[in-house]
Design a protein around this motif. Sequence first.
Motif, PDB file in Angstrom:
ATOM      1  N   GLY A 244      12.451 -25.116 -18.449  1.00  0.00           N
ATOM      2  CA  GLY A 244      11.463 -25.564 -17.471  1.00  0.00           C
ATOM      3  C   GLY A 244      10.077 -25.047 -17.794  1.00  0.00           C
ATOM      4  N   SER A 245       9.971 -23.812 -18.246  1.00  0.00           N
ATOM      5  CA  SER A 245       8.666 -23.236 -18.598  1.00  0.00           C
ATOM      6  C   SER A 245       8.058 -23.956 -19.792  1.00  0.00           C
ATOM      7  CB  SER A 245       8.825 -21.748 -18.904  1.00  0.00           C
ATOM      8  OG  SER A 245       9.317 -21.050 -17.774  1.00  0.00           O
ATOM      9  N   LEU A 246       8.897 -24.354 -20.753  1.00  0.00           N
ATOM     10  CA  LEU A 246       8.392 -25.112 -21.899  1.00  0.00           C
ATOM     11  C   LEU A 246       7.909 -26.496 -21.468  1.00  0.00           C
ATOM     12  CD1 LEU A 246      11.105 -24.123 -24.533  1.00  0.00           C
ATOM     13  CD2 LEU A 246       8.705 -23.434 -24.549  1.00  0.00           C
ATOM     14  N   LEU A 247       8.581 -27.101 -20.496  1.00  0.00           N
ATOM     15  CA  LEU A 247       8.118 -28.388 -19.961  1.00  0.00           C
ATOM     16  C   LEU A 247       6.769 -28.230 -19.257  1.00  0.00           C
ATOM     17  CD1 LEU A 247      11.463 -29.817 -18.526  1.00  0.00           C
ATOM     18  CD2 LEU A 247      10.160 -30.737 -20.454  1.00  0.00           C
ATOM     19  N   VAL A 248       6.605 -27.138 -18.525  1.00  0.00           N
ATOM     20  CA  VAL A 248       5.317 -26.871 -17.878  1.00  0.00           C
ATOM     21  C   VAL A 248       4.219 -26.749 -18.931  1.00  0.00           C
ATOM     22  CG1 VAL A 248       3.993 -25.183 -16.528  1.00  0.00           C
ATOM     23  CG2 VAL A 248       6.339 -25.785 -15.851  1.00  0.00           C
ATOM     24  N   ALA A 249       4.511 -26.040 -20.020  1.00  0.00           N
ATOM     25  CA  ALA A 249       3.526 -25.867 -21.085  1.00  0.00           C
ATOM     26  C   ALA A 249       3.191 -27.184 -21.767  1.00  0.00           C
ATOM     27  CB  ALA A 249       4.047 -24.856 -22.107  1.00  0.00           C
ATOM     28  N   ASN A 250       4.144 -28.133 -21.802  1.00  0.00           N
ATOM     29  CA  ASN A 250       3.926 -29.427 -22.462  1.00  0.00           C
ATOM     30  C   ASN A 250       3.357 -30.487 -21.534  1.00  0.00           C
ATOM     31  OD1 ASN A 250       5.057 -28.241 -24.694  1.00  0.00           O
ATOM     32  ND2 ASN A 250       6.866 -29.550 -24.793  1.00  0.00           N
ATOM     33  N   ALA A 251       3.165 -30.169 -20.267  1.00  0.00           N
ATOM     34  CA  ALA A 251       2.808 -31.187 -19.267  1.00  0.00           C
ATOM     35  C   ALA A 251       1.519 -31.925 -19.605  1.00  0.00           C
ATOM     36  CB  ALA A 251       2.696 -30.547 -17.885  1.00  0.00           C
ATOM     37  N   ALA A 252       0.566 -31.259 -20.221  1.00  0.00           N
ATOM     38  CA  ALA A 252      -0.721 -31.896 -20.524  1.00  0.00           C
ATOM     39  C   ALA A 252      -0.575 -33.034 -21.528  1.00  0.00           C
ATOM     40  CB  ALA A 252      -1.699 -30.853 -21.062  1.00  0.00           C
ATOM     41  N   ASP A 253       0.506 -33.048 -22.305  1.00  0.00           N
ATOM     42  CA  ASP A 253       0.694 -34.064 -23.345  1.00  0.00           C
ATOM     43  C   ASP A 253       1.589 -35.212 -22.909  1.00  0.00           C
ATOM     44  OD1 ASP A 253      -0.848 -32.591 -25.200  1.00  0.00           O
ATOM     45  OD2 ASP A 253       0.888 -31.332 -25.664  1.00  0.00           O
ATOM     46  N   ALA A 254       2.068 -35.191 -21.674  1.00  0.00           N
ATOM     47  CA  ALA A 254       2.966 -36.243 -21.194  1.00  0.00           C
ATOM     48  C   ALA A 254       2.636 -36.550 -19.734  1.00  0.00           C
ATOM     49  CB  ALA A 254       4.427 -35.804 -21.334  1.00  0.00           C
ATOM     50  N   PRO A 255       2.091 -37.734 -19.442  1.00  0.00           N
ATOM     51  CA  PRO A 255       1.682 -38.053 -18.067  1.00  0.00           C
ATOM     52  C   PRO A 255       2.800 -37.921 -17.044  1.00  0.00           C
ATOM     53  CG  PRO A 255       0.805 -39.672 -19.613  1.00  0.00           C
ATOM     54  CD  PRO A 255       1.742 -38.801 -20.387  1.00  0.00           C
ATOM     55  N   TYR A 256       4.023 -38.290 -17.406  1.00  0.00           N
ATOM     56  CA  TYR A 256       5.112 -38.194 -16.428  1.00  0.00           C
ATOM     57  C   TYR A 256       5.442 -36.737 -16.123  1.00  0.00           C
ATOM     58  CZ  TYR A 256       7.665 -38.041 -20.882  1.00  0.00           C
ATOM     59  OH  TYR A 256       8.080 -37.748 -22.164  1.00  0.00           O
ATOM     60  N   LEU A 257       5.255 -35.834 -17.079  1.00  0.00           N
ATOM     61  CA  LEU A 257       5.429 -34.416 -16.795  1.00  0.00           C
ATOM     62  C   LEU A 257       4.323 -33.909 -15.879  1.00  0.00           C
ATOM     63  CD1 LEU A 257       6.527 -32.843 -20.227  1.00  0.00           C
ATOM     64  CD2 LEU A 257       7.966 -33.493 -18.281  1.00  0.00           C
ATOM     65  N   GLN A 258       3.118 -34.403 -16.100  1.00  0.00           N
ATOM     66  CA  GLN A 258       1.993 -33.987 -15.264  1.00  0.00           C
ATOM     67  C   GLN A 258       2.218 -34.398 -13.817  1.00  0.00           C
ATOM     68  OE1 GLN A 258      -0.676 -32.295 -16.745  1.00  0.00           O
ATOM     69  NE2 GLN A 258      -1.274 -31.824 -14.656  1.00  0.00           N
ATOM     70  N   SER A 259       2.757 -35.603 -13.629  1.00  0.00           N
ATOM     71  CA  SER A 259       3.003 -36.067 -12.262  1.00  0.00           C
ATOM     72  C   SER A 259       4.133 -35.290 -11.586  1.00  0.00           C
ATOM     73  CB  SER A 259       3.336 -37.565 -12.270  1.00  0.00           C
ATOM     74  OG  SER A 259       4.558 -37.812 -12.947  1.00  0.00           O
ATOM     75  N   LEU A 260       5.038 -34.747 -12.379  1.00  0.00           N
ATOM     76  CA  LEU A 260       6.170 -33.988 -11.837  1.00  0.00           C
ATOM     77  C   LEU A 260       5.934 -32.480 -11.864  1.00  0.00           C
ATOM     78  CD1 LEU A 260       9.126 -35.910 -13.548  1.00  0.00           C
ATOM     79  CD2 LEU A 260       8.539 -35.969 -11.128  1.00  0.00           C
ATOM     80  N   LEU A 261       4.731 -32.056 -12.206  1.00  0.00           N
ATOM     81  CA  LEU A 261       4.474 -30.640 -12.454  1.00  0.00           C
ATOM     82  C   LEU A 261       4.840 -29.732 -11.272  1.00  0.00           C
ATOM     83  CD1 LEU A 261       3.584 -28.845 -14.730  1.00  0.00           C
ATOM     84  CD2 LEU A 261       1.216 -29.095 -13.956  1.00  0.00           C
ATOM     85  N   PRO A 262       4.468 -30.065 -10.021  1.00  0.00           N
ATOM     86  CA  PRO A 262       4.883 -29.187  -8.906  1.00  0.00           C
ATOM     87  C   PRO A 262       6.396 -29.065  -8.784  1.00  0.00           C
ATOM     88  CG  PRO A 262       3.134 -30.671  -8.215  1.00  0.00           C
ATOM     89  CD  PRO A 262       3.584 -31.147  -9.558  1.00  0.00           C
ATOM     90  N   PHE A 263       7.091 -30.182  -9.001  1.00  0.00           N
ATOM     91  CA  PHE A 263       8.557 -30.170  -8.952  1.00  0.00           C
ATOM     92  C   PHE A 263       9.133 -29.289 -10.059  1.00  0.00           C
ATOM     93  CE2 PHE A 263      12.419 -32.014 -10.832  1.00  0.00           C
ATOM     94  CZ  PHE A 263      13.303 -31.922  -9.768  1.00  0.00           C
ATOM     95  N   ILE A 264       8.623 -29.455 -11.278  1.00  0.00           N
ATOM     96  CA  ILE A 264       9.129 -28.678 -12.416  1.00  0.00           C
ATOM     97  C   ILE A 264       8.867 -27.196 -12.208  1.00  0.00           C
ATOM     98  CG2 ILE A 264       8.904 -28.277 -14.896  1.00  0.00           C
ATOM     99  CD1 ILE A 264       8.160 -31.255 -15.188  1.00  0.00           C
ATOM    100  N   LYS A 265       7.655 -26.855 -11.748  1.00  0.00           N
ATOM    101  CA  LYS A 265       7.339 -25.447 -11.500  1.00  0.00           C
ATOM    102  C   LYS A 265       8.221 -24.870 -10.401  1.00  0.00           C
ATOM    103  CE  LYS A 265       2.485 -25.231 -12.953  1.00  0.00           C
ATOM    104  NZ  LYS A 265       1.100 -24.961 -12.502  1.00  0.00           N
ATOM    105  N   GLY A 266       8.418 -25.636  -9.345  1.00  0.00           N
ATOM    106  CA  GLY A 266       9.230 -25.149  -8.231  1.00  0.00           C
ATOM    107  C   GLY A 266      10.661 -24.882  -8.654  1.00  0.00           C
ATOM    108  N   PHE A 267      11.257 -25.827  -9.403  1.00  0.00           N
ATOM    109  CA  PHE A 267      12.640 -25.634  -9.823  1.00  0.00           C
ATOM    110  C   PHE A 267      12.766 -24.567 -10.897  1.00  0.00           C
ATOM    111  CE2 PHE A 267      14.344 -28.933  -7.260  1.00  0.00           C
ATOM    112  CZ  PHE A 267      15.727 -28.746  -7.287  1.00  0.00           C
TER     113      PHE A 267
END
Length: 365
Positions: A244-267
């Motif tokens: 999950g932390s690696l997904l947070v770090a990659n969020a800037a390069d993937a719009p769908y990760l950016q939109s899910l960022l609060p969810f990813i950080k929370g989980f």
Amino acid sequence: MTDSAEHNIDQRPDGRFFLGSLKAAAKGLSPAYFAMVMATGIVSIAAGAMGMPRIAMALFWLNIGVYLVLWLLSVLRAVWFTRQFFDDMLDHQRGPGFFTTIAGSCVLGSQFILISGNYQAAFVLWVVGAVLWVGLNYTIFTAFTVKEIKPPLDQGITGAWLLAVVAPQSIAALSALLAAHWGQPHKLEFNFIALSMWLWGGMLYIWMMALIFYRYTFFRFLPSDLAPPYWINMGAMAISTLAGSLLVANAADAPYLQSLLPFIKGFTVFYWATGTWWIPMLVVLGVWRHVYKRFPLKYDPLYWGAVFPLGMYAASTLQMERAMNLPFLKFIPQYFLYLALLAWLAAFAGLLHTLARQILVRARK
């Protein structure tokens, strides 16, 4: 070594003695032995991230050798002891151990990226892990579903079942590391694979942990039941935190990760908090097992499954602290890295002692 043992070795052809030893090692190989690759790999990664490059590199090269030896023994076991090999795969207690081949491959792949910067080898290991995940995931769980004779819950489920969670999370972590290096469109594709495997692993943990906790609290629990893989209760959450932390770090390069960022950080924090909750519980149960109940403490290949969570907790906490800017957690990874190193050394010493004893026993026959 006694004079008679030396005489026996001298009288025995070297090739025959070697082949006999190889067959004995293959026959007795635990399906979960790739947990040694998992443990060695994550301790190496954590050491490298915390400024111990020599330890990280030494463990990296050792892990390559361990990985190749275990694959050799696994293939020989499948060829020489085919029925025993597949019986283990379909066994409720031993079958989940095969998921260590997936996690071991992907953790070694992550080592290739973080220790040596070799993305080609990492991708090959990612392919190995993905193919194994598809094959083992559906073979093992289909067999558990359709087999006619099944054990009761208290005899069939252990913490080793959570290796089925560690496997997709290890693929998620390696996918995220590969995505961070590649350009588009592969960056988007591998981040999506990482996200999907991360979510799948989280769902599977909830399913399995409900059964494991039920087994804990509503069935008789003996010291022999508290096998080392129960530490995977925490390790599965630690590797989920890392992915999950690696997904947070990659969020800037993937719009769908950016939109899910609060969810990813929370989980991700949810996973870390759950893993942290397990640590005191597992320590207390370990004291109950070995101190109060005086259960003997001796080497077992399953103990690598207890080393891995310690190293993973150190690595995942460090990655989460960096990805989410949580400086007050900085003190945790260092302490857990030292614990993981001590546990790794103890397990490795136990392995060497066991191997030496087995060689002496075979020499005397």
